[in-house]
Write an enzyme that holds these catalytic residues in place. Structure first.
Site, PDB file in Angstrom:
ATOM      1  N   ASN A 177      22.082  53.386  25.994  1.00  0.00           N
ATOM      2  CA  ASN A 177      23.687  53.203  25.947  1.00  0.00           C
ATOM      3  C   ASN A 177      23.323  51.780  27.171  1.00  0.00           C
ATOM      4  O   ASN A 177      24.168  50.858  27.272  1.00  0.00           O
ATOM      5  CB  ASN A 177      25.073  53.489  25.363  1.00  0.00           C
ATOM      6  CG  ASN A 177      25.895  52.829  26.563  1.00  0.00           C
ATOM      7  OD1 ASN A 177      26.361  51.716  25.054  1.00  0.00           O
ATOM      8  ND2 ASN A 177      26.417  53.328  27.173  1.00  0.00           N
ATOM      9  N   SER A 196      22.492  44.867  19.703  1.00  0.00           N
ATOM     10  CA  SER A 196      23.408  43.605  19.953  1.00  0.00           C
ATOM     11  C   SER A 196      23.762  42.511  18.891  1.00  0.00           C
ATOM     12  O   SER A 196      22.175  42.531  18.634  1.00  0.00           O
ATOM     13  CB  SER A 196      23.592  43.162  20.953  1.00  0.00           C
ATOM     14  OG  SER A 196      24.906  41.519  22.356  1.00  0.00           O
ATOM     15  N   TYR A 207      20.278  38.622  27.713  1.00  0.00           N
ATOM     16  CA  TYR A 207      19.967  38.996  26.875  1.00  0.00           C
ATOM     17  C   TYR A 207      19.675  39.489  25.611  1.00  0.00           C
ATOM     18  O   TYR A 207      19.495  40.765  24.889  1.00  0.00           O
ATOM     19  CB  TYR A 207      21.861  39.470  27.116  1.00  0.00           C
ATOM     20  CG  TYR A 207      22.705  40.637  26.480  1.00  0.00           C
ATOM     21  CD1 TYR A 207      22.195  41.790  27.295  1.00  0.00           C
ATOM     22  CD2 TYR A 207      23.571  40.628  25.618  1.00  0.00           C
ATOM     23  CE1 TYR A 207      23.015  43.095  27.023  1.00  0.00           C
ATOM     24  CE2 TYR A 207      24.369  41.352  25.172  1.00  0.00           C
ATOM     25  CZ  TYR A 207      24.542  42.607  25.717  1.00  0.00           C
ATOM     26  OH  TYR A 207      24.739  44.447  25.234  1.00  0.00           O
TER      27      TYR A 207
END
Length: 243
Positions: A89, A141, A154
Site C-alpha cells: 500500500n 490507482s 505517479y
C-alpha cells in the site's frame, strides 16, 4: 499463526485495510510505517479496539537493506508466525507537470511504489512459496490505468505495479498464491484532502468520492478463500469514472 503485513499502514487506506483484515480474518497485523510512529500506534489501537492483535514494524519500503533487516529480525523472533497476506500500500504523490518535475519527485514516487513493491514482495513471497499459500494485493490507482495529467510520475509508478501484478501472478499461481491489484479512483483520504472534492466529484458517475473502508472491504475479499480463483486481476473501485 497467520499474519498480514500492510505497508504504509499508519494512515488512510493502509489503516483502513489493516483494521478490516483483522476484523474479517483474525489475522495478526504487522503495521508498517516509515516516519509517523504516532499514527502507526493509532492504527494498532484501532485494530485492538476491534478485537484484533498486531504490532508495529518500521522500515522504509524503498530501502532494501532496511526491509530485509526488519523482516529478518521479526522472523527470528516469531518462528510460529507466517506472513500469509501482503498488501503493498505504501505510496506518495509529488504532482507536477513533467516539463518542470524535479528528478527527486520522479525518483521518490517510483522508488516507494515500484522499488518498494520489489523489496517487500521478494522478501515475503519466499515463505509463501515454501508454504504453497499466500495472498498479495497491490494498491494501484486509476492514474496507473487512465493516466492523469500532472501525475506522470505517479501514473508511471502505479502502471508499473499493475504490470508487475500480472507477471508475478503467473509466476506463483501453481503454488496457490494469488496476486491482484486494486485501483482506487477518488478516495477521501490524506492524499486527496487538498483536492476540490465538490468540483472533482462531478467527474464521477456516482457523484461522490469513495471511502477508505470501501477499498478495505475489496482488499478483504481478495484475501479471502472466496477469491481463490482470482489472480492477475486489476479491480477498479472508482464510482464508474473509468468504466
Amino acid at each position: 499463526m497467520n499474519c498480514a503485513l500492510v505497508t504504509g499502514a499508519s494512515r488512510g487506506l493502509g489503516r483502513a485495510i489493516a483494521v478490516q483484515l483483522a476484523i474479517d480474518h483474525g489475522l495478526y497485523m504487522l503495521v508498517n510505517y516509515a516516519s509517523n510512529l504516532q499514527a502507526a500506534e493509532e492504527t494498532l489501537a484501532a485494530i485492538a479496539s476491534n478485537g484484533g492483535q498486531g504490532e508495529i514494524i518500521h522500515f522504509n519500503v524503498q530501502v532494501k537493506t532496511e526491509v530485509d533487516a526488519a523482516l529478518n529480525d521479526w522472523k527470528e523472533k516469531n518462528n510460529d508466525k507466517f506472513i500469509s497476506v501482503l498488501v503493498n500500500n505504501a505510496g506518495i504523490t509529488r504532482d507536477g507537470l513533467l516539463m518542470w518535475m524535479p528528478e527527486n519527485d520522479w525518483d521518490d514516487v517510483m522508488n516507494i511504489s515500484v522499488k518498494g513493491f520489489y523489496n517487500v514482495t521478494q522478501h515475503v513471497i519466499q515463505q509463501m512459496l515454501r508454504k504453497r499459500s499466500g495472498r498479495v494485493v497491490n494498491i494501484a490507482s486509476l492514474s496507473g490505468l487512465k493516466g492523469v495529467a500532472g501525475q506522470t510520475n505517479y501514473s508511471a509508478a502505479k502502471g508499473a505495479m499493475i504490470a508487475a501484478t500480472k507477471a508475478l501472478a503467473q509466476e506463483v499461481a501453481k503454488r496457490k498464491i494469488t496476486v491482484n491489484a486494486v485501483a482506487p479512483g477518488f478516495i477521501a483520504s490524506d492524499m486527496t484532502k487538498d483536492l476540490n472534492e465538490d468540483e472533482l466529484k462531478q467527474m464521477v458517475p456516482m457523484n461522490r468520492f469513495g471511502s477508505a473502508e470501501e477499498v478495505a472491504h475489496l482488499v478483504s475479499f481478495l484475501v479471502s478463500d472466496k477469491a481463490g480463483y482470482i489472480t492477475g486481476e486489476v479491480i477498479n473501485i472508482n464510482g464508474g469514472i473509468y468504466s
